[in-house]
Design a protein around this motif. Structure first.
Motif, PDB file in Angstrom:
ATOM      1  N   GLY A  13      19.038  65.371 -15.005  1.00  0.00           N
ATOM      2  CA  GLY A  13      18.760  64.343 -14.009  1.00  0.00           C
ATOM      3  C   GLY A  13      19.746  64.335 -12.867  1.00  0.00           C
ATOM      4  N   GLY A  14      20.501  65.419 -12.681  1.00  0.00           N
ATOM      5  CA  GLY A  14      21.481  65.456 -11.614  1.00  0.00           C
ATOM      6  C   GLY A  14      20.836  65.340 -10.259  1.00  0.00           C
ATOM      7  N   HIS A  56       6.395  73.478 -18.405  1.00  0.00           N
ATOM      8  CA  HIS A  56       7.483  74.437 -18.187  1.00  0.00           C
ATOM      9  C   HIS A  56       8.099  74.882 -19.510  1.00  0.00           C
ATOM     10  CE1 HIS A  56       7.097  73.105 -14.039  1.00  0.00           C
ATOM     11  NE2 HIS A  56       7.895  74.075 -13.662  1.00  0.00           N
ATOM     12  N   GLN A  57       7.452  74.482 -20.608  1.00  0.00           N
ATOM     13  CA  GLN A  57       7.850  74.895 -21.957  1.00  0.00           C
ATOM     14  C   GLN A  57       9.292  74.499 -22.280  1.00  0.00           C
ATOM     15  OE1 GLN A  57       6.951  79.129 -21.904  1.00  0.00           O
ATOM     16  NE2 GLN A  57       4.819  78.741 -22.518  1.00  0.00           N
ATOM     17  N   THR A  99      15.910  71.569 -14.442  1.00  0.00           N
ATOM     18  CA  THR A  99      14.975  72.649 -14.107  1.00  0.00           C
ATOM     19  C   THR A  99      13.766  72.152 -13.324  1.00  0.00           C
ATOM     20  OG1 THR A  99      13.975  72.345 -16.295  1.00  0.00           O
ATOM     21  CG2 THR A  99      15.602  74.108 -16.062  1.00  0.00           C
ATOM     22  N   LEU A 100      13.540  70.821 -13.312  1.00  0.00           N
ATOM     23  CA  LEU A 100      12.389  70.275 -12.606  1.00  0.00           C
ATOM     24  C   LEU A 100      12.777  69.570 -11.308  1.00  0.00           C
ATOM     25  CD1 LEU A 100      10.314  68.757 -15.569  1.00  0.00           C
ATOM     26  CD2 LEU A 100      10.209  71.051 -14.595  1.00  0.00           C
ATOM     27  N   LEU A 106       2.588  66.875  -7.710  1.00  0.00           N
ATOM     28  CA  LEU A 106       3.174  67.392  -8.939  1.00  0.00           C
ATOM     29  C   LEU A 106       2.108  67.558 -10.013  1.00  0.00           C
ATOM     30  CD1 LEU A 106       6.026  68.240  -9.693  1.00  0.00           C
ATOM     31  CD2 LEU A 106       6.359  66.011 -10.773  1.00  0.00           C
ATOM     32  N   ARG A 107       1.166  66.624 -10.062  1.00  0.00           N
ATOM     33  CA  ARG A 107       0.071  66.730 -11.025  1.00  0.00           C
ATOM     34  C   ARG A 107      -0.788  67.962 -10.728  1.00  0.00           C
ATOM     35  NH1 ARG A 107      -2.603  63.084 -14.332  1.00  0.00           N
ATOM     36  NH2 ARG A 107      -1.573  61.278 -13.399  1.00  0.00           N
ATOM     37  N   ALA A 108      -1.083  68.170  -9.447  1.00  0.00           N
ATOM     38  CA  ALA A 108      -1.889  69.332  -9.066  1.00  0.00           C
ATOM     39  C   ALA A 108      -1.162  70.633  -9.391  1.00  0.00           C
ATOM     40  CB  ALA A 108      -2.227  69.273  -7.582  1.00  0.00           C
ATOM     41  N   ASP A 109       0.142  70.678  -9.103  1.00  0.00           N
ATOM     42  CA  ASP A 109       0.926  71.879  -9.399  1.00  0.00           C
ATOM     43  C   ASP A 109       0.948  72.150 -10.898  1.00  0.00           C
ATOM     44  OD1 ASP A 109       1.417  72.126  -6.742  1.00  0.00           O
ATOM     45  OD2 ASP A 109       3.463  71.331  -6.808  1.00  0.00           O
TER      46      ASP A 109
END
Length: 318
Positions: A3-4, A206-207, A242-243, A288-291
């Motif tokens: 969460g940085g 993103h596993q 990572t997100l 983000l949902r579409a991606d």
């Protein structure tokens, strides 16, 4: 740390001033905008004509006109600072956008002349002080600013939240910043649990490990009442690096916006908060949902393409 979020430094934390094109296409009514303004020759704008139906290039049809200057008997305009201009879509040559605005304030600026030519490098003329417009206000627009939501966003919001969102846009376009910010906060509040679940689904796509996904979902636990601001704050602390969007945590940014106190703020300041909240919310809830959906489809396709070919079963012995 999960969460940085990078902290803007220096002038990066300041909001960029509105451009002349943004004033024409996006500025709300009856809000003073600090800008040295003259209508640009060309703009980009959404064309509603059936031939276009998308963002196109528009050109100014003529020079700026003082409202009332073409009145009968050559009457003197009551307000020389009240002006209008129009733009036409270059592609369809049909749609026309007209705005009416007023120069609210002027100031002085120094215009430095160019250097002389030849052997001398001295200016050909001395610096001059000229009047410039430093603040303008849009007081009219036709057609009225659109409050149509993108289809994907409207579908994801649902009927009730979409109605609140449209009301926020109506308030924003008419300069009612406090009402716009309140409506946007209501939409975020109603959709907080869905936003958190979406963040968890993105993490899954993103596993990422199950513990990370479970920690995100914990923020939306409905067994105990928790304020929506607190839910967003907790979800942002477990949002994986990572997100991040660039170096920013979208949930942390959304939390910082909706938790801002709007009491005592001006309409202009509330409009800025509503615009920023809307932009982040749209990204998280729609893009983000579409991606994520596209990513999942691609992953499934890659799985199928990389499966080993099945060997044909041997025919039964004769």
């Amino acid at each position: 740390m999960a969460g940085g979020q990078a902290t803007p430094k220096g002038d990066e934390s300041k909001k960029k001033p509105m451009t002349a094109e943004e004033f024409v296409t996006k500025a709300p009514l009856y809000v003073k905008v600090p800008i040295s303004f003259y209508p640009p020759r060309e703009i980009s704008f959404d064309c509603w004509h059936e031939k276009c139906g998308k963002e196109t290039s528009w050109v100014r049809t003529d020079e700026v006109v003082v409202v009332g200057s073409g009145s009968e008997r050559g009457a003197r305009p009551a307000d020389y600072d009240l002006k209008s201009c129009s733009y036409i879509c270059i592609k369809c040559q049909h749609s026309v956008l007209t705005i009416v605005y007023r120069d609210m304030q002027r100031g002085k600026t120094v215009v430095r002349p160019r250097l002389g030519t030849g052997m001398s490098s001295r200016p050909s003329t001395p610096p001059a002080s000229v009047d410039v417009v430093t603040e303008v206000m849009k007081v009219g627009q036709y057609p009225a600013p659109s409050v149509v939501l993108p289809k994907d966003l409207e579908r994801n919001l649902g009927e009730d939240a979409a109605q609140f969102y449209r009301r926020a846009l109506v308030c924003r376009n008419n300069g009612f910043g406090l009402a716009a910010a309140t409506y946007i906060r209501r939409v975020v509040e109603d959709k907080t649990n869905e936003l958190i679940e979406l963040a968890a689904e993105v993490a899954e796509s993103h596993q990422l490990d199950e513990a990370t996904v479970a920690a995100i979902r914990k923020a939306a636990d409905s067994t105990v009442y928790t304020r929506f601001e607190d839910k967003l704050q907790y979800a942002s602390t477990v949002f994986p690096d990572t997100l991040l969007v660039g170096s920013y945590n979208p949930l942390a940014t959304l939390y910082s916006l909706v938790s801002k106190g709007i009491h005592g703020l001006s309409e202009e300041e509330c409009i800025a908060i509503a615009d920023d909240t809307s932009a982040v919310f749209d990204y998280v809830f729609a893009k983000l949902r579409a991606d994520m959906t596209e990513r999942n489809k691609f992953v499934e396709r890659m799985k199928r393409l990389n499966q080993p070919d099945k060997k044909p079963e041997p025919s039964p012995a004769e």
